[in-house]
Design a protein around this motif. Structure first.
Motif, PDB file in Angstrom:
ATOM      1  N   LEU A  30       0.823  -1.202   0.000  1.00  0.00           N
ATOM      2  CA  LEU A  30       0.000   0.000   0.000  1.00  0.00           C
ATOM      3  C   LEU A  30       0.859   1.255   0.000  1.00  0.00           C
ATOM      4  O   LEU A  30       1.983   1.243   0.499  1.00  0.00           O
ATOM      5  CB  LEU A  30      -0.904   0.022   1.235  1.00  0.00           C
ATOM      6  CG  LEU A  30      -1.877  -1.136   1.371  1.00  0.00           C
ATOM      7  CD1 LEU A  30      -2.586  -1.072   2.706  1.00  0.00           C
ATOM      8  CD2 LEU A  30      -2.856  -1.158   0.221  1.00  0.00           C
ATOM      9  N   ASN A  31       0.313   2.332  -0.525  1.00  0.00           N
ATOM     10  CA  ASN A  31       0.929   3.657  -0.455  1.00  0.00           C
ATOM     11  C   ASN A  31       0.049   4.535   0.405  1.00  0.00           C
ATOM     12  O   ASN A  31      -1.133   4.268   0.577  1.00  0.00           O
ATOM     13  CB  ASN A  31       1.044   4.279  -1.848  1.00  0.00           C
ATOM     14  CG  ASN A  31       1.984   3.513  -2.727  1.00  0.00           C
ATOM     15  OD1 ASN A  31       3.087   3.179  -2.324  1.00  0.00           O
ATOM     16  ND2 ASN A  31       1.542   3.213  -3.934  1.00  0.00           N
ATOM     17  N   GLY A  32       0.610   5.636   0.915  1.00  0.00           N
ATOM     18  CA  GLY A  32      -0.173   6.573   1.708  1.00  0.00           C
ATOM     19  C   GLY A  32       0.665   7.233   2.771  1.00  0.00           C
ATOM     20  O   GLY A  32       1.873   7.389   2.613  1.00  0.00           O
ATOM     21  N   TYR A  33       0.010   7.631   3.871  1.00  0.00           N
ATOM     22  CA  TYR A  33       0.726   8.291   4.961  1.00  0.00           C
ATOM     23  C   TYR A  33       0.051   8.003   6.290  1.00  0.00           C
ATOM     24  O   TYR A  33      -1.098   7.579   6.347  1.00  0.00           O
ATOM     25  CB  TYR A  33       0.819   9.799   4.730  1.00  0.00           C
ATOM     26  CG  TYR A  33      -0.521  10.519   4.739  1.00  0.00           C
ATOM     27  CD1 TYR A  33      -1.128  10.895   5.922  1.00  0.00           C
ATOM     28  CD2 TYR A  33      -1.166  10.824   3.549  1.00  0.00           C
ATOM     29  CE1 TYR A  33      -2.343  11.555   5.934  1.00  0.00           C
ATOM     30  CE2 TYR A  33      -2.377  11.492   3.549  1.00  0.00           C
ATOM     31  CZ  TYR A  33      -2.959  11.850   4.739  1.00  0.00           C
ATOM     32  OH  TYR A  33      -4.160  12.502   4.747  1.00  0.00           O
ATOM     33  N   VAL A  34       0.804   8.228   7.356  1.00  0.00           N
ATOM     34  CA  VAL A  34       0.304   8.161   8.730  1.00  0.00           C
ATOM     35  C   VAL A  34       0.771   9.444   9.396  1.00  0.00           C
ATOM     36  O   VAL A  34       1.952   9.777   9.342  1.00  0.00           O
ATOM     37  CB  VAL A  34       0.878   6.943   9.489  1.00  0.00           C
ATOM     38  CG1 VAL A  34       0.319   6.880  10.892  1.00  0.00           C
ATOM     39  CG2 VAL A  34       0.600   5.664   8.734  1.00  0.00           C
ATOM     40  N   MET A  35      -0.158  10.208   9.997  1.00  0.00           N
ATOM     41  CA  MET A  35       0.194  11.530  10.500  1.00  0.00           C
ATOM     42  C   MET A  35      -0.496  11.818  11.831  1.00  0.00           C
ATOM     43  O   MET A  35      -1.696  11.566  11.981  1.00  0.00           O
ATOM     44  CB  MET A  35      -0.235  12.574   9.456  1.00  0.00           C
ATOM     45  CG  MET A  35       0.042  13.993   9.830  1.00  0.00           C
ATOM     46  SD  MET A  35      -0.256  15.160   8.457  1.00  0.00           S
ATOM     47  CE  MET A  35      -1.977  14.906   8.107  1.00  0.00           C
ATOM     48  N   ASN A  36       0.273  12.338  12.801  1.00  0.00           N
ATOM     49  CA  ASN A  36      -0.314  12.810  14.053  1.00  0.00           C
ATOM     50  C   ASN A  36      -1.124  14.067  13.777  1.00  0.00           C
ATOM     51  O   ASN A  36      -0.668  14.963  13.068  1.00  0.00           O
ATOM     52  CB  ASN A  36       0.773  13.132  15.076  1.00  0.00           C
ATOM     53  CG  ASN A  36       1.465  11.897  15.595  1.00  0.00           C
ATOM     54  OD1 ASN A  36       0.993  10.786  15.407  1.00  0.00           O
ATOM     55  ND2 ASN A  36       2.596  12.081  16.229  1.00  0.00           N
ATOM     56  N   MET A  37      -2.305  14.154  14.358  1.00  0.00           N
ATOM     57  CA  MET A  37      -3.187  15.297  14.177  1.00  0.00           C
ATOM     58  C   MET A  37      -3.168  16.165  15.442  1.00  0.00           C
ATOM     59  O   MET A  37      -2.850  15.671  16.526  1.00  0.00           O
ATOM     60  CB  MET A  37      -4.612  14.822  13.871  1.00  0.00           C
ATOM     61  CG  MET A  37      -4.695  13.915  12.647  1.00  0.00           C
ATOM     62  SD  MET A  37      -4.029  14.658  11.149  1.00  0.00           S
ATOM     63  CE  MET A  37      -5.283  15.864  10.812  1.00  0.00           C
ATOM     64  N   PRO A  38      -3.505  17.451  15.296  1.00  0.00           N
ATOM     65  CA  PRO A  38      -3.468  18.371  16.444  1.00  0.00           C
ATOM     66  C   PRO A  38      -4.360  17.950  17.619  1.00  0.00           C
ATOM     67  O   PRO A  38      -4.064  18.272  18.765  1.00  0.00           O
ATOM     68  CB  PRO A  38      -3.951  19.698  15.857  1.00  0.00           C
ATOM     69  CG  PRO A  38      -3.693  19.603  14.401  1.00  0.00           C
ATOM     70  CD  PRO A  38      -3.832  18.149  14.054  1.00  0.00           C
ATOM     71  N   LYS A  49      -4.111  -1.468  -4.923  1.00  0.00           N
ATOM     72  CA  LYS A  49      -4.965  -2.253  -5.797  1.00  0.00           C
ATOM     73  C   LYS A  49      -5.903  -3.113  -4.969  1.00  0.00           C
ATOM     74  O   LYS A  49      -5.509  -3.689  -3.959  1.00  0.00           O
ATOM     75  CB  LYS A  49      -4.120  -3.152  -6.693  1.00  0.00           C
ATOM     76  CG  LYS A  49      -3.308  -2.401  -7.701  1.00  0.00           C
ATOM     77  CD  LYS A  49      -2.532  -3.353  -8.560  1.00  0.00           C
ATOM     78  CE  LYS A  49      -1.680  -2.567  -9.568  1.00  0.00           C
ATOM     79  NZ  LYS A  49      -0.878  -3.478 -10.402  1.00  0.00           N
ATOM     80  N   GLN A  50      -7.153  -3.170  -5.403  1.00  0.00           N
ATOM     81  CA  GLN A  50      -8.138  -3.988  -4.702  1.00  0.00           C
ATOM     82  C   GLN A  50      -8.016  -5.419  -5.175  1.00  0.00           C
ATOM     83  O   GLN A  50      -7.991  -5.691  -6.377  1.00  0.00           O
ATOM     84  CB  GLN A  50      -9.547  -3.475  -4.944  1.00  0.00           C
ATOM     85  CG  GLN A  50     -10.597  -4.254  -4.212  1.00  0.00           C
ATOM     86  CD  GLN A  50     -11.977  -3.619  -4.322  1.00  0.00           C
ATOM     87  OE1 GLN A  50     -12.142  -2.604  -4.968  1.00  0.00           O
ATOM     88  NE2 GLN A  50     -12.941  -4.225  -3.685  1.00  0.00           N
ATOM     89  N   LYS A  51      -7.946  -6.333  -4.244  1.00  0.00           N
ATOM     90  CA  LYS A  51      -7.907  -7.749  -4.591  1.00  0.00           C
ATOM     91  C   LYS A  51      -9.334  -8.255  -4.748  1.00  0.00           C
ATOM     92  O   LYS A  51     -10.210  -7.902  -3.976  1.00  0.00           O
ATOM     93  CB  LYS A  51      -7.201  -8.553  -3.501  1.00  0.00           C
ATOM     94  CG  LYS A  51      -5.745  -8.261  -3.400  1.00  0.00           C
ATOM     95  CD  LYS A  51      -5.094  -9.153  -2.364  1.00  0.00           C
ATOM     96  CE  LYS A  51      -3.605  -8.879  -2.300  1.00  0.00           C
ATOM     97  NZ  LYS A  51      -2.958  -9.757  -1.319  1.00  0.00           N
ATOM     98  N   SER A  52      -9.538  -9.074  -5.734  1.00  0.00           N
ATOM     99  CA  SER A  52     -10.867  -9.666  -5.902  1.00  0.00           C
ATOM    100  C   SER A  52     -11.010 -10.848  -4.960  1.00  0.00           C
ATOM    101  O   SER A  52     -10.060 -11.566  -4.675  1.00  0.00           O
ATOM    102  CB  SER A  52     -11.082 -10.105  -7.345  1.00  0.00           C
ATOM    103  OG  SER A  52     -10.152 -11.106  -7.682  1.00  0.00           O
TER     104      SER A  52
END
Length: 55
Positions: A30-38, A49-52
């Motif tokens: 997977l791609n993306g991010y993880v971020m602490n929020m205020p 990609k979605q697996k069937s």
């Protein structure tokens, strides 16, 4: 391609949670991010990609 946003609340900052999520995402391709929020939560954006599935 499928994308999802998650918001995690509770005691997740400062205990390696972002690192853990990143390693799991990498293992799943997977791609993306993880971020602490205020407000103390953690936001996760993941896409891949979605697996069937056959039932």
């Amino acid at each position: 391609m499928v994308a999802k946003r998650y918001r995690i609340y509770g005691r997740v900052q400062g205990v390696g949670f972002r690192w853990f999520v990143n390693k799991i995402a990498e293992s799943l391709g997977l791609n993306g991010y993880v971020m602490n929020m205020p407000d103390g939560s953690v936001e996760i954006w993941a896409e891949g990609k979605q697996k069937s599935t056959k039932y």
